[in-house]
Design a protein around this motif. Structure first.
Motif, PDB file in Angstrom:
ATOM      1  N   LEU A  59       0.825  -1.215   0.000  1.00  0.00           N
ATOM      2  CA  LEU A  59       0.000   0.000   0.000  1.00  0.00           C
ATOM      3  C   LEU A  59       0.856   1.261   0.000  1.00  0.00           C
ATOM      4  CD1 LEU A  59      -2.749  -1.230   2.436  1.00  0.00           C
ATOM      5  CD2 LEU A  59      -3.172  -0.390   0.122  1.00  0.00           C
ATOM      6  N   SER A  60       1.968   1.236   0.694  1.00  0.00           N
ATOM      7  CA  SER A  60       2.842   2.421   0.727  1.00  0.00           C
ATOM      8  C   SER A  60       3.363   2.751  -0.672  1.00  0.00           C
ATOM      9  CB  SER A  60       4.002   2.207   1.696  1.00  0.00           C
ATOM     10  OG  SER A  60       4.743   1.055   1.342  1.00  0.00           O
ATOM     11  N   ARG A  61       3.649   1.749  -1.463  1.00  0.00           N
ATOM     12  CA  ARG A  61       4.116   1.976  -2.839  1.00  0.00           C
ATOM     13  C   ARG A  61       2.975   2.527  -3.693  1.00  0.00           C
ATOM     14  NH1 ARG A  61       6.796   4.108  -6.441  1.00  0.00           N
ATOM     15  NH2 ARG A  61       7.186   2.943  -8.338  1.00  0.00           N
ATOM     16  N   VAL A  62       1.777   2.040  -3.497  1.00  0.00           N
ATOM     17  CA  VAL A  62       0.623   2.556  -4.243  1.00  0.00           C
ATOM     18  C   VAL A  62       0.405   4.029  -3.904  1.00  0.00           C
ATOM     19  CG1 VAL A  62      -1.899   2.378  -4.492  1.00  0.00           C
ATOM     20  CG2 VAL A  62      -0.472   0.319  -4.589  1.00  0.00           C
ATOM     21  N   ARG A  63       0.566   4.388  -2.638  1.00  0.00           N
ATOM     22  CA  ARG A  63       0.451   5.804  -2.242  1.00  0.00           C
ATOM     23  C   ARG A  63       1.441   6.647  -3.026  1.00  0.00           C
ATOM     24  NH1 ARG A  63       3.634   8.308   0.782  1.00  0.00           N
ATOM     25  NH2 ARG A  63       4.333   6.496   1.945  1.00  0.00           N
ATOM     26  N   GLU A  64       2.688   6.181  -3.116  1.00  0.00           N
ATOM     27  CA  GLU A  64       3.712   6.911  -3.883  1.00  0.00           C
ATOM     28  C   GLU A  64       3.342   7.037  -5.355  1.00  0.00           C
ATOM     29  OE1 GLU A  64       7.242   4.612  -3.232  1.00  0.00           O
ATOM     30  OE2 GLU A  64       7.418   5.220  -1.125  1.00  0.00           O
ATOM     31  N   LEU A  65       2.808   5.973  -5.927  1.00  0.00           N
ATOM     32  CA  LEU A  65       2.432   6.001  -7.340  1.00  0.00           C
ATOM     33  C   LEU A  65       1.309   7.006  -7.591  1.00  0.00           C
ATOM     34  CD1 LEU A  65       2.568   2.176  -8.081  1.00  0.00           C
ATOM     35  CD2 LEU A  65       4.093   3.929  -9.031  1.00  0.00           C
ATOM     36  N   ILE A  66       0.316   7.019  -6.710  1.00  0.00           N
ATOM     37  CA  ILE A  66      -0.782   7.975  -6.871  1.00  0.00           C
ATOM     38  C   ILE A  66      -0.239   9.407  -6.743  1.00  0.00           C
ATOM     39  CG2 ILE A  66      -2.974   8.817  -5.931  1.00  0.00           C
ATOM     40  CD1 ILE A  66      -3.538   5.897  -5.034  1.00  0.00           C
ATOM     41  N   GLN A  67       0.630   9.625  -5.766  1.00  0.00           N
ATOM     42  CA  GLN A  67       1.234  10.955  -5.613  1.00  0.00           C
ATOM     43  C   GLN A  67       1.989  11.375  -6.863  1.00  0.00           C
ATOM     44  OE1 GLN A  67       3.505  10.296  -1.987  1.00  0.00           O
ATOM     45  NE2 GLN A  67       2.120  11.616  -0.826  1.00  0.00           N
ATOM     46  N   ASP A  68       2.782  10.463  -7.410  1.00  0.00           N
ATOM     47  CA  ASP A  68       3.564  10.770  -8.608  1.00  0.00           C
ATOM     48  C   ASP A  68       2.661  11.139  -9.784  1.00  0.00           C
ATOM     49  OD1 ASP A  68       5.863  10.239  -7.181  1.00  0.00           O
ATOM     50  OD2 ASP A  68       6.232   8.280  -8.121  1.00  0.00           O
TER      51      ASP A  68
END
Length: 186
Positions: free
Chosen positions: A173-182
């Motif tokens: 989930l932490s990686r998905v958060r980063e992807l959405i932010q990017d």
């Protein structure tokens, strides 16, 4: 709220139901999901499970500071950070310990948020719609037979061994958060 059954006939029926549970749920599922905060989801009908998954994804995204809004149309589930997002949810299939993300269609969305829940873990991927094309990936197969069933696909894989093409789209989930932010920043 704990309620006590006072009618002896109802108490007997409840005890009988308890003895039948293993015939319908199975020992592996019972032991695997025992104590899980997600266990209650497994008892809900399929249509409700999808809605629960959408609510979990939306609540998680909102808790990370993303603007979460209603969809513009029925071809996607939410708008997250201005993106049209189709949410696909799977609990771990007990017999084979796989995730099955169902009803993937060529509709009006920018990204699919795939949320997979195991008894004590969750995995997620934020996949651009273009990556879910019918030519790629090979793990995305028709869900129904016949010519009419070719528009609906599903993605099925072992929770412990997702296909490598998904690596760049999350996993945690932490990686998905980063992807959405990017994506939201661009």
């Amino acid at each position: 709220m704990n309620r006590i059954i006072t009618d002896p006939e109802v108490a007997y029926l409840a005890a009988l139901a308890g003895t039948l549970q293993a015939d319908y749920i199975g020992d592996k599922e019972t032991s695997m999901w025992r104590g899980s905060p997600f266990y209650w989801i497994k008892s809900r009908p399929s249509r409700q499970i999808g809605s629960i998954g959408e609510a979990l994804a939306a609540g998680w995204a909102a808790s990370k500071g993303f603007d979460v809004q209603r969809p513009l149309n029925s071809d996607h589930d939410r708008r997250i950070a201005g993106l049209k997002v189709e949410v696909k949810f799977s609990t771990l299939w007990t017999d084979s310990e796989i995730f099955k993300f169902q009803q993937l269609r060529d509709q009006d969305y920018d990204y699919a948020l795939l949320l997979g829940v195991s008894p004590f873990d969750a995995q997620a991927w934020f996949v651009p719609k273009a990556e879910l094309s019918y030519n790629r990936p090979p793990s995305l197969v028709p869900q129904h037979g016949g010519a009419a069933g070719r528009d609906t696909r599903w993605l099925s894989f072992a929770a412990t061994n997702p296909p490598t093409w998904l690596d760049e789209f999350g996993g945690r989930l932490s990686r998905v958060r980063e992807l959405i932010q990017d994506v939201a920043l661009n």
